[in-house]
Design an enzyme around this catalytic site. Sequence first.
Site, PDB file in Angstrom:
ATOM      1  NE  ARG A  54     -62.439 -88.882 -17.537  1.00  0.00           N
ATOM      2  CZ  ARG A  54     -62.719 -89.651 -16.481  1.00  0.00           C
ATOM      3  NH1 ARG A  54     -62.085 -90.774 -16.292  1.00  0.00           N
ATOM      4  NH2 ARG A  54     -63.632 -89.264 -15.614  1.00  0.00           N
ATOM      5  CE1 TYR A 107     -41.787 -86.893 -32.689  1.00  0.00           C
ATOM      6  CE2 TYR A 107     -42.677 -87.236 -30.502  1.00  0.00           C
ATOM      7  CZ  TYR A 107     -42.643 -86.522 -31.679  1.00  0.00           C
ATOM      8  OH  TYR A 107     -43.466 -85.442 -31.840  1.00  0.00           O
ATOM      9  CG  ASP A 189     -42.672 -95.047 -31.609  1.00  0.00           C
ATOM     10  OD1 ASP A 189     -43.352 -95.302 -32.615  1.00  0.00           O
ATOM     11  OD2 ASP A 189     -42.522 -93.891 -31.153  1.00  0.00           O
ATOM     12  CE  LYS A 214     -46.051 -88.063 -36.629  1.00  0.00           C
ATOM     13  NZ  LYS A 214     -45.013 -88.583 -35.745  1.00  0.00           N
TER      14      LYS A 214
HETATM   15  C1  LIG Z   1     -44.702 -88.335 -34.425  1.00  0.00           C
HETATM   16  C2  LIG Z   1     -44.110 -89.433 -33.637  1.00  0.00           C
HETATM   17  C3  LIG Z   1     -44.478 -89.622 -32.299  1.00  0.00           C
HETATM   18  C4  LIG Z   1     -45.436 -88.698 -31.575  1.00  0.00           C
HETATM   19  O1  LIG Z   1     -46.748 -88.880 -32.017  1.00  0.00           O
HETATM   20  P1  LIG Z   1     -47.858 -87.718 -31.886  1.00  0.00           P
HETATM   21  O2  LIG Z   1     -49.058 -88.344 -32.541  1.00  0.00           O
HETATM   22  O3  LIG Z   1     -47.325 -86.531 -32.619  1.00  0.00           O
HETATM   23  O4  LIG Z   1     -48.046 -87.440 -30.440  1.00  0.00           O
HETATM   24  C5  LIG Z   1     -43.924 -90.694 -31.639  1.00  0.00           C
HETATM   25  N1  LIG Z   1     -43.045 -91.529 -32.227  1.00  0.00           N
HETATM   26  C6  LIG Z   1     -42.661 -91.373 -33.504  1.00  0.00           C
HETATM   27  C7  LIG Z   1     -41.682 -92.322 -34.101  1.00  0.00           C
HETATM   28  C8  LIG Z   1     -43.172 -90.319 -34.258  1.00  0.00           C
HETATM   29  O5  LIG Z   1     -42.783 -90.166 -35.537  1.00  0.00           O
END
Ligand SMILES: *Cc1c(COP(=O)(O)O)cnc(C)c1O
Length: 392
Positions: A54, A107, A189, A214
Amino acid sequence: MTDPSTAGLSPATLVVSAGRPQRAQGAPVNPPVVLSSTYVSQGVPGPDELLYARMSTETWHPFEEALAALEGTPLPALVHGSGMAAIASALSLVPPGGRLVLPRHCYQVTIGYARDLAQRSGVTVDLVDVDDTEAVLAAVRGAAVRGAADRGAADLLWVESPTNPMLEVADLPALVAGAHEAGALVGVDNTFATPLVQRPLEHGADVVVHSVTKYLAGHSDVVLGAALTRDPELHARLLTYRTTHGSVAGPFEVWLALRGLRTLALRVERAQATALELARRLAAHPAVASVRHPGLPQDPGHERATRLMDGYGAIIGLRPVGGAAAADALVAALRLWVPATSLGGVESSLERRRRFATESVTVPDDLLRMSVGIEDVEDLWRDLDQALGTLV
Ligand SMILES: *Cc1c(COP(=O)(O)O)cnc(C)c1O
């Protein structure tokens, strides 16, 4: 620490060469997957000793080092079990009763989590338009917003750029400078841009997060996230968060993400070129009401994207003639494009974001967010063209 042999290499090379095992006769070129929850250990453990999975595992390290080299930090990335887990770790930097400023279009689950923090921890949340640098910085300074008294500066400015799903492009250097002047941290982000197109730490941001799910992993087969910083104290706080919340990733997922990362430059290059071409053709189509893509010269984000980014990304915002019903009909008429949430996979996909009741009401009801993959551009266009033809 990051492998010093990667210094000075371009991102397109780093995705291939960072995070490799030591070169030695008979050594594997790829890191192994180690399945062990615990490590042999007795007495007082040393600072870098592997102890319990962990806390840290050797299967995470190559990916964490490669991503750190890409984002330009000597401190390893902190891989998490999802993008949201990484975002939650970054938002934990806002103290109870503190102030958080974030984009009104970002998001949607991030906004949901911010609202949750407001309820549980008394955090004040301001939603802003990242297009409007002055308005964002006024909210960060906390002065006289909506006629209220001075509330003191924000603890954290959260930025997405380009925003999900509206594709607004923030003036990142100006926001970072203004937020730091006010004493606020800046978190970004960077999921939409990827470190090939934008490296927020180089613009002075304090924390960067990714939904590795992604583009970085890129094949729609893992859910994973990561947080990065150049600041050793913030790194220690984010590491403590990950260890205590246990928001950790499985070794197979991290190995798959590193495998996906090897082709990131090729995938992004191809997807971006195709996205720009499709955006141009869509803008001229009679069944299309409007198109957003930062690569289009007429797009409101074009000037900033050209100045600040090394590309325009591979997401398109499309509003067909005929409103939400036409948008749904378009999705249903497509054969190659996959109707699905998520983005950044090798396969082209799309969705009408407002089909979710939780999506921001300022996102148009008929907006389709299109994630352009790496298929042949003419095949993608033919499919779009036939589906748009069913609308008019
Ligand atoms: C999909 C996404 C997230 C969330 O990520 P997960 O891996 O699904 O938890 C956060 N920010 C953006 C811009 C996203 O496209």
